[in-house]
Structures are given as structure tokens and as C-alpha cells.
Design a protein around this motif. Structure first.
Motif, PDB file in Angstrom:
ATOM      1  N   GLY A  75      56.842 129.281 110.950  1.00 46.23           N
ATOM      2  CA  GLY A  75      57.359 130.179 111.982  1.00 46.23           C
ATOM      3  C   GLY A  75      57.895 131.490 111.454  1.00 46.23           C
ATOM      4  O   GLY A  75      58.636 132.180 112.158  1.00 46.23           O
ATOM      5  N   GLY A  76      57.520 131.881 110.237  1.00 45.30           N
ATOM      6  CA  GLY A  76      58.003 133.140 109.679  1.00 45.30           C
ATOM      7  C   GLY A  76      56.994 133.756 108.737  1.00 45.30           C
ATOM      8  O   GLY A  76      56.151 133.059 108.142  1.00 45.30           O
ATOM      9  N   ALA A  77      57.045 135.087 108.589  1.00 45.70           N
ATOM     10  CA  ALA A  77      56.134 135.798 107.695  1.00 45.70           C
ATOM     11  C   ALA A  77      56.296 135.267 106.266  1.00 45.70           C
ATOM     12  O   ALA A  77      57.417 135.143 105.765  1.00 45.70           O
ATOM     13  CB  ALA A  77      56.406 137.290 107.743  1.00 45.70           C
ATOM     14  N   THR A  78      55.175 134.979 105.613  1.00 46.93           N
ATOM     15  CA  THR A  78      55.169 134.257 104.332  1.00 46.93           C
ATOM     16  C   THR A  78      54.480 135.071 103.247  1.00 46.93           C
ATOM     17  O   THR A  78      53.501 135.775 103.508  1.00 46.93           O
ATOM     18  CB  THR A  78      54.433 132.909 104.486  1.00 46.93           C
ATOM     19  OG1 THR A  78      55.089 132.146 105.502  1.00 46.93           O
ATOM     20  CG2 THR A  78      54.422 132.124 103.183  1.00 46.93           C
ATOM     21  N   SER A  79      54.990 134.964 102.024  1.00 45.05           N
ATOM     22  CA  SER A  79      54.326 135.550 100.868  1.00 45.05           C
ATOM     23  C   SER A  79      54.282 134.530  99.746  1.00 45.05           C
ATOM     24  O   SER A  79      55.148 133.664  99.636  1.00 45.05           O
ATOM     25  CB  SER A  79      55.038 136.824 100.399  1.00 45.05           C
ATOM     26  OG  SER A  79      56.367 136.529 100.006  1.00 45.05           O
ATOM     27  N   ILE A  80      53.237 134.635  98.928  1.00 43.52           N
ATOM     28  CA  ILE A  80      53.054 133.759  97.772  1.00 43.52           C
ATOM     29  C   ILE A  80      53.159 134.626  96.533  1.00 43.52           C
ATOM     30  O   ILE A  80      52.456 135.630  96.415  1.00 43.52           O
ATOM     31  CB  ILE A  80      51.692 133.047  97.819  1.00 43.52           C
ATOM     32  CG1 ILE A  80      51.548 132.266  99.124  1.00 43.52           C
ATOM     33  CG2 ILE A  80      51.533 132.126  96.615  1.00 43.52           C
ATOM     34  CD1 ILE A  80      50.173 131.633  99.317  1.00 43.52           C
ATOM     35  N   SER A 124      56.124 130.884  93.601  1.00 45.27           N
ATOM     36  CA  SER A 124      57.062 130.555  94.676  1.00 45.27           C
ATOM     37  C   SER A 124      56.505 131.018  96.012  1.00 45.27           C
ATOM     38  O   SER A 124      55.648 131.902  96.087  1.00 45.27           O
ATOM     39  CB  SER A 124      58.430 131.203  94.416  1.00 45.27           C
ATOM     40  OG  SER A 124      58.293 132.606  94.217  1.00 45.27           O
ATOM     41  N   LEU A 125      56.999 130.382  97.085  1.00 41.15           N
ATOM     42  CA  LEU A 125      56.678 130.763  98.463  1.00 41.15           C
ATOM     43  C   LEU A 125      57.946 131.289  99.117  1.00 41.15           C
ATOM     44  O   LEU A 125      59.017 130.683  98.979  1.00 41.15           O
ATOM     45  CB  LEU A 125      56.155 129.566  99.256  1.00 41.15           C
ATOM     46  CG  LEU A 125      54.771 129.000  98.895  1.00 41.15           C
ATOM     47  CD1 LEU A 125      54.471 127.800  99.778  1.00 41.15           C
ATOM     48  CD2 LEU A 125      53.708 130.048  99.077  1.00 41.15           C
TER      49      LEU A 125
END
Length: 520
Positions: free
Chosen positions: A143-148, A224-225
């Protein structure tokens, strides 16, 4: 399908994740798959498999090692260093080990990913697309903008789900594909990377809170995510993020394994290119290179021995490996995917030379690497550049040039191209030829040098100075910082006592060559 070898697997995974204790049949033994040992089921006959000794203490793994040998397996992996090395050698089975606290499912994931990897010819483009798809999937589930991100805080992928909240930190990170340097970031990263699972982090100034988790495999942190938390995350956001981290670990392992495998294969190919045994057309296709120049880098052993902060001899091998990493990093920063290899203590790099004129760009790169290596390794480094050659078929000749450059360099000039030191190389090679041939090394010069040794005179130095001054006594005296009459006296003695005919032009030429080349 290409069959991986034990050596391939060790190159891809490497220490500290996987360590080799013994390999009785060598590193070319095939490895087909990684199997988890099941104590309640018979051991299957699986030629080439690596058996993970789940539930078996290392010291009690002897019977399992023998059973693995009977099943045709290549090796056994135990948890801890005190495994049955003697039994493994007797059975002809490789014995490998992982950390005592490594989770078997993560070790299995690590090995399976490495074995399934294929060389990444273009930098792992398929995995990059999968990472972006994963970022979108995690963003939708959490439910939120994600970065790897990787361990260096570089952004590998980010979600593009419409309508999700973002902030300036995320925007800047995506624009530069690197997390902005903010003072409080370091503490948040330490918190995330030390936590066993997802962590909720408070908002930094001007930003929204975050939910983050470390991505790990085999006890190693792969990245990390990070999820932007605007207060509307899903009720099971932490569980969804943990599942996403497991998938990310698989993808990151696959990408790393593909890169390492490609690097390993490129290294093996580059060795053949450098010794002239590779097929030039196939090598050019694989490496994407035509006109090239070979650059060679080596620790300056003479300076190393006298440098108080230099590593001792046992550390030289590790320092050379660090030099390889540094050269590869600097070359890749300028040329993208790049071919570097370590051969007999020398790091070689193939530098693209299409359109290169005079070698200024290559020389600047070599000088920059020498400076960086000196600071990073605290050991002086020398760098030699061979001639530009039009194709990989002639790369071995450029390598020979680079090796010769290394031999004539010193602290006063730690980096040079073959053209810059051609005269020194010519004299070096001439000396080698003359010393190997009795008729070329024999002559009046030997008597002059022997007389100096026996009588404490300086006739050889005076002769050389006189010859190099164009047979001018005044010029020779100036070179030697003595009175002209001293030179005249010494030259007369050479004529009278040693019978050297200084009026013969051929004799003078032979004397100069021999004194200049052989008496150095």
C-alpha cells in the motif's frame, strides 16, 4: 544447458558465504544441483549434486559423505568448519562449509540461484525488469510507494503504482538512482540492516515515514526494500514486505550470480586472448571489442619492501586482489562492462582503442588508477600501456609491450606507455640479447671494467662519458665533474695499459654499446 563446475560455483558465490575445505577430484568436477538432505528418505542417486547436510553435525557427517560418494554426488556442504575432511578425501567427494548460524533454506536458495544463473551479457537486463515488476507488486500489496536498493544505497528499481504518496527524498533518489545523502539516513540504515525483519521508521525532516526491511541470503545482506508510509499501509504490510524481501533476495542473487559468471567467463577468455590462444572473431563477439590496448598494473614490490606502511608478504595476494577490484571498477566507470583479469600477480585490462589518438586518455586513466591505488592500498603501483592494436588477434603483442613497460618503470615514473619508454625498452632487450650471446658480450670493455675493480680506477665511467660527449674531453670532464686533464690522463692509460684502440670508429661504437648496455 551449460554444466557448472565446482570452480564456477566458488567463483560466483565465494567467501564468506561458501568455503572449500577439500576437492579431491579438482575444481572442474560438475555441479548439477543443490539438494537438501532428508534423514527420513533414502539418498537419491544424483550424479553431480551438492548435498546440504541438513540436521547432521559437521563432525558426524562422515557416513553422509560416504553415502554421497556412492550416490555419485560431487560434494557435501556442512554447517561449520569442523567437517570430515579426511573422510571426504578418502571418498573422493568435495567438502564445503557455510557459517554455523546460516539458515539451510537460505543456503539452498543461494546455491540454486548461482547454479541457475546464466552470463549477463548486457548487465542483467532481464533481472532489472523483474525487479521493477517486484517493486510494483510489493507497492500494491503493502500500500505504499516502494524502492529496492543495493547495500551501497543505489536504487535498483522503484514502483510506479498510480496514486501512491511520495516525497522529495524519493523523487531525488529516483532522479539520481541514489539515496540522497542526509545526516539521519545512516542511523536509519543501521537500524534496518541490523533488524531481523521489517522496521517502521519515523519521518525525517521534510519527508514521510518509512517501512523498510533488509534483503538477505545465506547470512549476507544483498540490499533493502523501502516503502513510503503515508498512514494508509495495508494491515498486513509487514508480512507482505517480508515476502517481497524473500523474492528480492532470489532476484538479486540471480543478478549477482549472472554478473559473476559472466565476469568469470570473460576472465577465462581474456587469459586466452592475452596469451594468443583465443579465437579472435569469437573473442571480439563475446567481449564487444576490436581495436584495443592492453594496460598492465602491478604492485611495486621494490617500493613495497621499503614502505613502512606497506603490507607484509602474506598480505600481497589479498592486496593484489583488491588492486584487481579497483582497476575493474575504474575501467567499468569509463567503459561500462569491461574485461579485466589477474595473471601471475599482474592485473591486465583491455582498453577500447577505437578513435584513440596518442593514448592520452588511456594514460590519464592509468595515472588515475595508480594514484587511487596508492591511496587505497597504501602500496605503490606501476602501470604500463602496450601499443594500440587493430584487433584482438594482436592483443598478445600489446600485452608483451605492457609487460616490458612495467620492467623499466620506477618510482620517478610509475605509469607510462610503450612509446614513452621505447628507448629504455630497446636497451633492456638489447642487454638481454647481448648477455645471451658470448660473441656479443665479449670485448675490450670487460678488461676495462676488470681493471677498475682490481685497481680502484674509473676508466669505464670515463670512457662512457667521453664517448657520449662525442669524444670531447671537455664535455666528458663536465659530465664527470673532474678536470679535463684528469680525463686525458685516464684515456691515455686506457690506450697504454689496456691496449684499447680509441682511434678506431668501430671499436669506439662497440665500446659504447657494451659499456652502456652491459655495464649498467
Amino acid at each position: 544447458m551449460d554444466v557448472r563446475t565446482l570452480g564456477d560455483l566458488l567463483d560466483v558465490v565465494g567467501e564468506p558465504s561458501l568455503r572449500l575445505r577439500t576437492a579431491p577430484t579438482g575444481l572442474t568436477a560438475p555441479v548439477t544441483e543443490a539438494l537438501l538432505h532428508d534423514a527420513h528418505a533414502p539418498l537419491p542417486r544424483t550424479p553431480g549434486a551438492l548435498l546440504l547436510a541438513v540436521g547432521v553435525p559437521p563432525r558426524a557427517a562422515g557416513p553422509l559423505v560416504r553415502a554421497a560418494a556412492e550416490a555419485g554426488m560431487t560434494g557435501v556442504v556442512v554447517r561449520g568448519e569442523d567437517g570430515p575432511v579426511t573422510e571426504a578425501e578418502a571418498a573422493g567427494v568435495a567438502l564445503l562449509c557455510v557459517e554455523k548460524d546460516a539458515a539451510w533454506h537460505q543456503v539452498h536458495l543461494l546455491l540454486a540461484s548461482a547454479l541457475a544463473a546464466r552470463p549477463a551479457a548486457g548487465g542483467g537486463g532481464d533481472t532489472r525488469g523483474e525487479l521493477f515488476a517486484l517493486a510494483d507488486a510489493v507497492a500494491a500489496a503493502v500500500g505504499g510507494a516502494t524502492s529496492i536498493e543495493d547495500p551501497g544505497q543505489r536504487i535498483l528499481a522503484y514502483s510506479t503504482v498510480p496514486g501512491q504518496a511520495t516525497d522529495e527524498d524519493r523523487r531525488q533518489g529516483i532522479l539520481g538512482l541514489k539515496v540522497p545523502e542526509i545526516p539521519d539516513n545512516a542511523e536509519q540504515y543501521r537500524t534496518v540492516l541490523s533488524a531481523p525483519g521489517p522496521v517502521r521508521l519515523p519521518a525525517l525532516p521534510g519527508a514521510l515515514p518509512r517501512l523498510a526491511v533488509a534483503v538477505r541470503a545465506g547470512g549476507e545482506t544483498l540490499g533493502s526494500l523501502w516503502v513510503v508510509d503515508d498512514g494508509r499501509l495495508a494491515p498486513d504490510a509487514e508480512k507482505a514486505l517480508a515476502r517481497g524481501a524473500s523474492t528480492a533476495a532470489l532476484l538479486l542473487l540471480r543478478a549477482r550470480a549472472a554478473r559473476e559468471l559472466a565476469r568469470h567467463q570473460d576472465g577465462a577468455l581474456l587469459r586466452r586472448v592475452l596469451d594468443g590462444t583465443a579465437d579472435p572473431a569469437a573473442a571480439a563477439h563475446r567481449l564487444g571489442l576490436q581495436a584495443v590496448r592492453v594496460a598492465a598494473f602491478v604492485l611495486d614490490s621494490d617500493s613495497t619492501m621499503s614502505a613502512p606502511s606497506a603490507p607484509s608478504a602474506p598480505d600481497d595476494e589479498q592486496t593484489t586482489l583488491r588492486l584487481l577490484d579497483l582497476v575493474r571498477l575504474q575501467c567499468e566507470a569509463r567503459y561500462g562492462r569491461h574485461a579485466c583479469v589477474l595473471v601471475d600477480g599482474v592485473v591486465y585490462a583491455l582498453l577500447p582503442a577505437s578513435g584513440e589518438r596518442g593514448g592520452e586518455r588511456h594514460l590519464r586513466l592509468a595515472e588515475d588508477i595508480v594514484r587511487r591505488a596508492g591511496r587505497a592500498l597504501r602500496v605503490p603501483v606501476r602501470a604500463g600501456l602496450g601499443e594500440v592494436v587493430p584487433s584482438l588477434a594482436e592483443a598478445a603483442a600489446s600485452r608483451q609491450d605492457a609487460d616490458l613497460v612495467l620492467r623499466v618503470l620506477g618510482p620517478e615514473q610509475p605509469a607510462a606507455s610503450v612509446r614513452q619508454v621505447r628507448a629504455r625498452i630497446t636497451l633492456l632487450r638489447l642487454a638481454e640479447v647481448m648477455r645471451s650471446r658470448r660473441e656479443l658480450a665479449a670485448g675490450a670493455w670487460e678488461e676495462v671494467v676488470a681493471y677498475d675493480v682490481g685497481h680502484g680506477t674509473e676508466y669505464a665511467a670515463t670512457l662512457l662519458a667521453w664517448l657520449e660527449a662525442g669524444c670531447d674531453v671537455g664535455g666528458a670532464a663536465q659530465r664527470l665533474a673532474v678536470h679535463p686533464n684528469t680525463c686525458r690522463y685516464r684515456l691515455r692509460q686506457v690506450r697504454r695499459q689496456l691496449g684499447v684502440d680509441l682511434d678506431d670508429a668501430d671499436e669506439r661504437l662497440a665500446l659504447w654499446v657494451q659499456l652502456r648496455v652491459l655495464n649498467s
